[in-house]
Design an enzyme around this catalytic site. Structure first.
Site, PDB file in Angstrom:
ATOM      1  N   ASP A 105     -18.296 -30.731 -51.008  1.00 29.45           N
ATOM      2  CA  ASP A 105     -17.756 -32.074 -51.217  1.00 29.45           C
ATOM      3  C   ASP A 105     -17.075 -32.577 -49.944  1.00 29.45           C
ATOM      4  OD1 ASP A 105     -16.393 -34.340 -52.156  1.00 29.45           O
ATOM      5  OD2 ASP A 105     -15.850 -33.395 -54.044  1.00 29.45           O
ATOM      6  N   HIS A 115     -15.502 -35.734 -49.672  1.00 27.41           N
ATOM      7  CA  HIS A 115     -14.591 -36.866 -49.893  1.00 27.41           C
ATOM      8  C   HIS A 115     -13.245 -36.585 -49.248  1.00 27.41           C
ATOM      9  CE1 HIS A 115     -17.629 -37.822 -52.972  1.00 27.41           C
ATOM     10  NE2 HIS A 115     -17.277 -39.070 -52.723  1.00 27.41           N
TER      11      HIS A 115
HETATM   12  C1  B12 Z   1     -15.283 -43.420 -50.717  1.00 29.54           C
HETATM   13  C2  B12 Z   1     -16.275 -42.658 -51.544  1.00 29.54           C
HETATM   14  C3  B12 Z   1     -17.288 -42.010 -50.858  1.00 29.54           C
HETATM   15  C4  B12 Z   1     -17.389 -41.951 -49.343  1.00 29.54           C
HETATM   16  C5  B12 Z   1     -16.532 -40.770 -48.890  1.00 29.54           C
HETATM   17  C6  B12 Z   1     -16.134 -40.835 -47.439  1.00 29.54           C
HETATM   18  C7  B12 Z   1     -15.380 -39.615 -47.110  1.00 29.54           C
HETATM   19  N1  B12 Z   1     -15.967 -38.721 -46.399  1.00 29.54           N
HETATM   20  O1  B12 Z   1     -14.257 -39.477 -47.560  1.00 29.54           O
HETATM   21  C8  B12 Z   1     -18.896 -41.696 -49.167  1.00 29.54           C
HETATM   22  C9  B12 Z   1     -19.602 -43.025 -49.143  1.00 29.54           C
HETATM   23  C10 B12 Z   1     -19.324 -40.928 -47.930  1.00 29.54           C
HETATM   24  C11 B12 Z   1     -19.203 -40.974 -50.452  1.00 29.54           C
HETATM   25  C12 B12 Z   1     -20.222 -40.074 -50.614  1.00 29.54           C
HETATM   26  C13 B12 Z   1     -20.598 -39.526 -51.844  1.00 29.54           C
HETATM   27  N2  B12 Z   1     -20.063 -39.813 -53.035  1.00 29.54           N
HETATM   28 CO1  B12 Z   1     -18.434 -40.829 -53.256  1.00 29.54          CO
HETATM   29  N3  B12 Z   1     -17.044 -41.948 -53.689  1.00 29.54           N
HETATM   30  C14 B12 Z   1     -16.200 -42.620 -52.955  1.00 29.54           C
HETATM   31  C15 B12 Z   1     -15.265 -43.439 -53.872  1.00 29.54           C
HETATM   32  C16 B12 Z   1     -15.765 -44.855 -53.919  1.00 29.54           C
HETATM   33  C17 B12 Z   1     -13.800 -43.471 -53.476  1.00 29.54           C
HETATM   34  C18 B12 Z   1     -13.170 -42.110 -53.214  1.00 29.54           C
HETATM   35  C19 B12 Z   1     -11.844 -42.349 -52.559  1.00 29.54           C
HETATM   36  O2  B12 Z   1     -11.744 -42.308 -51.366  1.00 29.54           O
HETATM   37  N4  B12 Z   1     -10.814 -42.734 -53.355  1.00 29.54           N
HETATM   38  C20 B12 Z   1      -9.484 -43.021 -52.875  1.00 29.54           C
HETATM   39  C21 B12 Z   1      -8.626 -41.774 -52.878  1.00 29.54           C
HETATM   40  C22 B12 Z   1      -7.244 -42.123 -52.401  1.00 29.54           C
HETATM   41  O3  B12 Z   1      -8.582 -41.307 -54.224  1.00 29.54           O
HETATM   42  P1  B12 Z   1      -9.226 -39.910 -54.723  1.00 29.54           P
HETATM   43  O4  B12 Z   1     -10.243 -39.448 -53.778  1.00 29.54           O
HETATM   44  O5  B12 Z   1      -9.634 -40.088 -56.133  1.00 29.54           O
HETATM   45  O6  B12 Z   1      -7.994 -38.896 -54.671  1.00 29.54           O
HETATM   46  C23 B12 Z   1      -6.786 -39.161 -55.316  1.00 29.54           C
HETATM   47  C24 B12 Z   1      -6.696 -38.645 -56.769  1.00 29.54           C
HETATM   48  O7  B12 Z   1      -7.969 -38.362 -57.342  1.00 29.54           O
HETATM   49  C25 B12 Z   1      -5.795 -37.464 -56.722  1.00 29.54           C
HETATM   50  N5  B12 Z   1      -6.385 -36.126 -56.565  1.00 29.54           N
HETATM   51  C26 B12 Z   1      -7.438 -35.734 -55.850  1.00 29.54           C
HETATM   52  N6  B12 Z   1      -7.573 -34.417 -55.898  1.00 29.54           N
HETATM   53  C27 B12 Z   1      -6.568 -33.955 -56.661  1.00 29.54           C
HETATM   54  C28 B12 Z   1      -6.229 -32.654 -57.023  1.00 29.54           C
HETATM   55  C29 B12 Z   1      -5.100 -32.446 -57.816  1.00 29.54           C
HETATM   56  C30 B12 Z   1      -4.772 -31.085 -58.225  1.00 29.54           C
HETATM   57  C31 B12 Z   1      -4.330 -33.561 -58.247  1.00 29.54           C
HETATM   58  C32 B12 Z   1      -3.158 -33.362 -59.100  1.00 29.54           C
HETATM   59  C33 B12 Z   1      -4.679 -34.845 -57.873  1.00 29.54           C
HETATM   60  C34 B12 Z   1      -5.792 -35.026 -57.067  1.00 29.54           C
HETATM   61  O8  B12 Z   1      -4.998 -37.735 -55.607  1.00 29.54           O
HETATM   62  C35 B12 Z   1      -5.752 -38.369 -54.571  1.00 29.54           C
HETATM   63  C36 B12 Z   1      -4.854 -39.238 -53.732  1.00 29.54           C
HETATM   64  O9  B12 Z   1      -4.256 -40.245 -54.502  1.00 29.54           O
HETATM   65  C37 B12 Z   1     -15.437 -42.703 -55.237  1.00 29.54           C
HETATM   66  C38 B12 Z   1     -15.297 -43.564 -56.498  1.00 29.54           C
HETATM   67  C39 B12 Z   1     -13.928 -44.118 -56.715  1.00 29.54           C
HETATM   68  N7  B12 Z   1     -12.900 -43.321 -56.920  1.00 29.54           N
HETATM   69  O10 B12 Z   1     -13.776 -45.324 -56.726  1.00 29.54           O
HETATM   70  C40 B12 Z   1     -16.867 -42.176 -55.115  1.00 29.54           C
HETATM   71  C41 B12 Z   1     -17.287 -40.906 -55.866  1.00 29.54           C
HETATM   72  C42 B12 Z   1     -16.184 -39.890 -55.825  1.00 29.54           C
HETATM   73  N8  B12 Z   1     -18.447 -40.444 -55.095  1.00 29.54           N
HETATM   74  C43 B12 Z   1     -19.369 -39.934 -55.825  1.00 29.54           C
HETATM   75  C44 B12 Z   1     -20.600 -39.398 -55.352  1.00 29.54           C
HETATM   76  C45 B12 Z   1     -21.595 -38.938 -56.395  1.00 29.54           C
HETATM   77  C46 B12 Z   1     -20.868 -39.330 -54.011  1.00 29.54           C
HETATM   78  C47 B12 Z   1     -22.129 -38.754 -53.406  1.00 29.54           C
HETATM   79  C48 B12 Z   1     -22.661 -37.438 -53.987  1.00 29.54           C
HETATM   80  C49 B12 Z   1     -23.354 -39.647 -53.560  1.00 29.54           C
HETATM   81  C50 B12 Z   1     -23.276 -40.949 -52.998  1.00 29.54           C
HETATM   82  N9  B12 Z   1     -22.839 -41.890 -53.813  1.00 29.54           N
HETATM   83  O11 B12 Z   1     -23.673 -41.130 -51.851  1.00 29.54           O
HETATM   84  C51 B12 Z   1     -21.698 -38.558 -51.951  1.00 29.54           C
HETATM   85  C52 B12 Z   1     -21.079 -37.155 -51.847  1.00 29.54           C
HETATM   86  C53 B12 Z   1     -21.256 -36.480 -50.580  1.00 29.54           C
HETATM   87  C54 B12 Z   1     -20.601 -35.121 -50.681  1.00 29.54           C
HETATM   88  N10 B12 Z   1     -21.258 -34.112 -50.285  1.00 29.54           N
HETATM   89  O12 B12 Z   1     -19.460 -35.023 -51.099  1.00 29.54           O
HETATM   90  C55 B12 Z   1     -19.050 -40.023 -57.281  1.00 29.54           C
HETATM   91  C56 B12 Z   1     -18.709 -38.689 -57.936  1.00 29.54           C
HETATM   92  C57 B12 Z   1     -19.395 -38.646 -59.267  1.00 29.54           C
HETATM   93  C58 B12 Z   1     -18.858 -37.807 -60.320  1.00 29.54           C
HETATM   94  N11 B12 Z   1     -17.842 -36.969 -60.098  1.00 29.54           N
HETATM   95  O13 B12 Z   1     -19.386 -37.936 -61.389  1.00 29.54           O
HETATM   96  C59 B12 Z   1     -17.905 -41.079 -57.301  1.00 29.54           C
HETATM   97  C60 B12 Z   1     -16.886 -40.928 -58.422  1.00 29.54           C
HETATM   98  C61 B12 Z   1     -18.619 -42.447 -57.421  1.00 29.54           C
HETATM   99  C62 B12 Z   1     -19.429 -42.572 -58.670  1.00 29.54           C
HETATM  100  N12 B12 Z   1     -18.882 -43.098 -59.743  1.00 29.54           N
HETATM  101  O14 B12 Z   1     -20.596 -42.203 -58.683  1.00 29.54           O
HETATM  102  N13 B12 Z   1     -18.318 -41.318 -51.437  1.00 29.54           N
END
Ligand code: B12
Ligand code: B12
Lengths: 139, 487, 487, 139
Positions: free
Chosen positions: A14, A16
């Site tokens: 992963d 992200h």
């Molecule tokens: C930006 C993004 C990308 C970027 C990532 C850039 C990078 N290198 O960081 C790009 C475009 C490259 C990308 C690629 C992919 N992505 Co993407 N991505 C996103 C997106 C839109 C936002 C993620 C993000 O940055 N959020 C903002 C941050 C601040 O929030 P966060 O990551 O959720 O983390 C917060 C909380 O979750 C929490 N948290 C996180 N971890 C933990 C752990 C604990 C213990 C606790 C308490 C809290 C906690 O705290 C964090 C900070 O506040 C999400 C969807 C969304 N959330 O809107 C999809 C998403 C995560 N991606 C997804 C997917 C499938 C992919 C890809 C496989 C396919 C694709 N669409 O191209 C590839 C994966 C590549 C790989 N090998 O990992 C899916 C995952 C699907 C699922 N789980 O069912 C999502 C959910 C989109 C979707 N609905 O399809 N992605």
């Protein structure tokens, strides 16, 4: 009081990075010692880092949907490596698709995770939970 | 490893190819000559490039989802649903993350576990594991052109199987599928791997089969300033064209300020053409793709519809050739087919409703585009300088020197010093320009824009703005104001 | 019947009042002095005008749904749901159609049948039948200000009960709640009835209680050219101000072309101020309301989200003070509370996300607003001329002469000769100007705009365009092209 | 062949004029003699017009949600007035809210309507149905 040490990272294949970077920053701001392994972290790397830094908890992130496969066996490996009982937290988008979170939480707890967090968990929540779990009084 | 931006020789290519096709058993199923014939048998209306060219001519914006599941029969059903119920104009096949990292054994586990559990345990469709025949079964089952979308640093085998498998468009690039998608792959390696992919497509082109190629525009999808992603797009267009690619779609991920978003597409169009022409690639066809907001989404589905629709509107007003569509499940996980189709239909309503309106030539857009183009030229010309005219060498050197620097990227080959933040109108500016080779005027421009915001918010320009901006759209805002300002 | 645009004397008013309060038993429950005290006890944050004024100052756009059901406990639950789950800033109470036509007996049947069947058999909330106390139960149960929205030609009793019942804003007007909502009511009568309503509110104002008044902007909601609805809004503002109203929200229903929509609000703001000032009403506060597309909606809910979001975006970019929100059920029927909240949340995402962007001052908007203002002045000055300075008399004469003419209106007092159609960019123009007193330049402008469309569509300018435009948004388009062009 | 006569109108206190105007125009274009009563038409007005013009069918529109109350008894009044068997068609947004259309259709048929049409019925559909129902061959 000594700073508590938290190992953070995104497991498996992963990449992200955004949430990971921001979470690590927020934890530091909140007074933790953060050992951030970044993205694409293997189970072994989590364990090594936790042992090396005498970590108080491991925060596993998984966003991309393969979390269930990637997290399987982590607790057992921790046990073997002498990290019995270390809090294992998981959060992010742990499974593929929008699933009932109670179910997801149950599956991860069965895998040995201490607590499991749904998508969109805010850093404030994460911090509060850690304060509580590690018995830290909030200033 | 020494790479140059030169067309691979047949000798180089075929030596490499022999090895590549051995990486996984399905590689044996690829036969170039037979595949050329197969591709030629695909009717024009199912060819990606043809449909894009028509849309460009008609000045309309096509819609395309992301979608991929582990089991191929399910995948076919999913795509059929999206073209019928979702009214998708163009179809995708999104590849799973194991395949993207060449972990075919784990992908196989994913397929097997999915069969067992009855739900997709992979986040995409494992093209390599399935091989040529099953890909053809997929692509031929559909009415619309199908593109492979992935995020694979080393996509050589994937490319071979995909094109032989009847896909007529292929996303990616040596930079855009490395820096945001990988931690340890060097740029030397991935640029070289993508020269292979591009050369393969160049060979198809020479054999009379045109495959559309699309550099991945949005990069990390999170507050990437347009000049950075546009520069990468231009470089990847040059690298692809050098290998003989003739049909390129350059892309951009929505930032959210309408003027800036339209200006980004405007400048991308103008400078891609300018730079390709400069190197003599006058015969390369250029189209554009606009990605609806690629960063964190709101949890709420209705709010997500708001974000999706705004992306749709911006895409059309910018006259992008196609728009990549998000779904109301975005924040939660891989969408159901229903949620995916819902995002598509909301988008379709606006791509058709707004097709007769354009913002590409309004003064505010022209002014903003001029800024973006100045920045792009600063970057691109420095890349050229560092590479002594060679964009492959220059790019590697530029990343080393932080001349190109992609915010929030996981790659260790990315400097990670540039810091973006929104200005007071939500346009993405530079809080920290770091080593980007901008002119003093440009530096001043960005500084003033952020100071304007700081004054409004009554707080200093700081990293806290960046954090607030990362969460903003998820929380319902564009500019991440301190609570006392936003509430 | 002879009416003039003059403040009703106390004598006139109270004579009329005595009779009005007898129309239905609940009229007895109204006590002006007591109601003034009751209104004064309502906290500022629950007052409509206060919240609007704050929004105007902050340059943000508030969101407001439509909603009303037959049973009052259900109605309270509905509105609570909309402010909590829908994040509505302002609340409505939409009145049922029987009450609108003073058919209180039928409304009672509706209430009774609703109790029996357990589902609302009325399309709104029957305020008059319920009377003052139940209205207070409703308005006091909510955190947000509540407005009465209806469509009642003779709303005198309704107004009495509503304001006594604690509502702090009131929609309607002698033109806007007659011509689109009625077949047989003469303008003499309805303007007179609304003088009564406005005078009542003027008296509250004089007693220290400010009630917000809103002429109904969109009229028939279907391809109404901005200059027509804006002119009606200005006239109703003048009529209301004459009776002592001090807080007026003028409105406009989205047409769909962004430049025209923003220009419509711009011109509405400017000319309402100008005309009110001209008559010495400098102390009247003006705010604006933008209605998301008021004509036929797509059946599909996702597509409706697209239309809703586009309306939200246009409202914010136009800096309207509030936006009235549609729901994904629009084409089907009165929405469930969930559907209503969904429309609100999609809208909220955009009103907050886009609040820092504005299109009000871009050159294209200024140019379009100048056209609208020229047209408005042609109409308004002719009304003034016909009325020899009296806008009540002038308005009646103007409708007779077709100087004001509202497309698709059911009223027999409307000429019904004007025919609107969209131009090639979707802006609503005049296909048939009929008797509107436009200058030759303006006539030429509209003719050329439609001829441009005709050339593009390779068909003559004709009524078929109007028909095609009426269906267009429902079918996913803005301009109703012939099939061969749109497909 | 003689033109068939259709009475159209919007029943009750309903003022939705747009669909009515456009439907009447479309029916005329399609070769019918249209007696359009406009909006706010009472049951009595429908019947009078149908008798007076020897109408072949009555098209009742109701958009605003009170259709169920407004349409009740129309068939009986037709019968009494000597219009036994005249095709009664209803369309628009007949009831309050988004309801299962089969149910709605059933309720209106029980009230004596010959055919009932869901929201958004296109004029082409209406015309085709009338052609069929009145046995007109389409050119
Ligand atoms: C930006 C993004 C990308 C970027 C990532 C850039 C990078 N290198 O960081 C790009 C475009 C490259 C990308 C690629 C992919 N992505 Co993407 N991505 C996103 C997106 C839109 C936002 C993620 C993000 O940055 N959020 C903002 C941050 C601040 O929030 P966060 O990551 O959720 O983390 C917060 C909380 O979750 C929490 N948290 C996180 N971890 C933990 C752990 C604990 C213990 C606790 C308490 C809290 C906690 O705290 C964090 C900070 O506040 C999400 C969807 C969304 N959330 O809107 C999809 C998403 C995560 N991606 C997804 C997917 C499938 C992919 C890809 C496989 C396919 C694709 N669409 O191209 C590839 C994966 C590549 C790989 N090998 O990992 C899916 C995952 C699907 C699922 N789980 O069912 C999502 C959910 C989109 C979707 N609905 O399809 N992605
Ligand atoms: C425009 C409009 C208005 C305008 C009407 C202007 C005017 N005087 O004409 C205004 C703003 C004034 C208005 C007022 C009201 N409206 Co209104 N309005 C609409 C809207 C948006 C479009 C209607 C329209 O013009 N459609 C375009 C035409 C071409 O289509 P049509 O009318 O559906 O007719 C076609 C077909 O249905 C079919 N058809 C019609 N009749 C028949 C009959 C037969 C036999 C057949 C075969 C076919 C057929 O053919 C027609 C031509 O193609 C609809 C929602 C929608 N559809 O999107 C709501 C809607 C009809 N209105 C509604 C309501 C509740 C009202 C009000 C009570 C409250 C309010 N919102 O203010 C008042 C009613 C006042 C009254 N006494 O009638 C509701 C009805 C709810 C329900 N049934 O559950 C709707 C559905 C909106 C909603 N979802 O809440 N409205």
């Amino acid at each position: 009081m000594d700073k508590k040490t938290i190992v953070t990272g995104v497991i498996g294949a992963d990449v992200h990075a955004v949430g990971n970077k921001i979470l690590a920053y927020a934890l530091e701001q909140a007074g933790f010692k953060v050992v951030n392994l970044g993205v694409m972290v293997s189970q072994e790397e989590f364990i090594e880092a936790a042992i090396e830094t005498k970590a108080d908890a491991i925060l596993v992130s998984s966003l991309y949907g393969h979390g269930e496969i990637d997290c399987n066996g982590l607790r057992e490996k921790c046990d073997e490596a002498g990290l019995k009982g270390i809090p294992l937290l998981a959060g992010g988008n742990l499974v593929v698709g929008k699933q009932d979170f109670d179910q997801v939480s149950k599956r991860f707890k069965e895998m040995g995770f201490t607590k499991v967090y749904p998508p969109g968990t805010q850093p404030e929540t994460t911090i509060d939970e850690l304060y509580q779990m590690l018995g830290i009084k909030q200033q | 490893m020494e790479i140059k931006n030169k067309k691979l020789t047949d000798h180089q290519f075929f030596a490499e190819r022999k090895e590549i096709l051995e990486h996984w058993p399905t590689g044996k199923g690829v036969d170039f000559a037979e595949s050329v014939e197969y591709q030629k048998s695909i009717p024009q209306e199912k060819r990606f490039g043809t449909k894009l060219a028509k849309a460009k001519e008609e000045n309309i914006t096509l819609i395309q989802p992301r979608a991929g599941v582990a089991l191929y029969q399910e995948h076919i059903k999913l795509l059929q649903y999206l073209e019928n119920e979702g009214e998708a104009d163009l179809l995708p096949t999104t590849v799973d993350s194991y395949t993207r990292l060449n972990r075919y054994t784990e992908a196989q586990t994913g397929i097997d576990k999915s069969k067992e559990s009855g739900r997709s345990m992979l986040n995409g469709f494992p093209i390599v594991n399935y091989g040529v025949e099953i890909c053809r079964t997929v692509t031929s089952a559909l009415k619309s052109p199908v593109q492979v979308r992935h995020g694979t640093p080393d996509a050589r085998l994937l490319t071979e199987i995909s094109i032989a498998g009847g896909f007529t468009s292929y996303e990616g690039g040596g930079i855009s599928y490395n820096i945001p998608y990988s931690k340890n792959h060097s740029l030397e390696k991935t640029i070289s791997h993508w020269q292979y992919a591009d050369r393969l497509i160049g060979m198809y082109e020479e054999a009379g089969v045109s495959i559309n190629r699309e550099p991945f525009g949005p990069l990390t999808g999170t507050l990437v300033p347009p000049s950075i992603s546009n520069s990468v797009a231009v470089i990847e267009a040059i690298l692809a064209a050098t290998q003989g690619v003739k049909d390129i779609t350059v892309g951009y991920g929505q930032c959210g300020n309408l003027i800036q978003d339209v200006a980004a597409i405007r400048s991308l169009n103008i400078l891609t053409r300018e730079y390709l022409d400069k190197f003599g690639f006058n015969d390369v066809r250029i189209t554009t793709v606009f990605h609806q907001w690629m960063g964190g989404f709101p949890q709420d589905e209705s709010k997500s519809f708001g974000v999706i629709s705004w992306g749709a509107a911006a895409a059309v007003l910018a006259k992008a050739t196609k728009v990549i569509v998000k779904t109301p499940h975005e924040a939660m996980g891989v969408p159901t087919k229903e949620a995916n189709a819902a995002g598509l239909r909301a988008t379709k309503q606006l791509t058709s409703m707004l097709k007769d309106q354009s913002f590409t030539d309004i003064p505010a857009v022209i002014a903003e585009a001029n800024i973006i183009m100045q920045e792009m030229k600063c970057i691109l010309d420095k890349v050229e300088e560092l590479g002594k005219g060679d964009y492959a060498i220059g790019t590697i050197a530029a990343f080393q020197a932080g001349i190109i620097d992609i915010p929030f990227a996981p790659s260790r080959y990315n400097a990670g010093k540039v810091m973006p933040a929104r200005d007071n109108t939500g346009a993405v500016r530079f809080l920290e320009v770091a080593n980007l080779p901008f002119t003093p005027d440009l530096l001043k421009f960005h500084r003033e824009k952020l100071e304007e915001r700081a004054r409004y918010e009554k707080r200093p320009v700081s990293f806290q703005m960046v954090i607030d901006d990362v969460y903003a759209i998820g929380k319902g805002f564009l500019v991440g104001r301190p609570n006392r300002v936003n509430s």
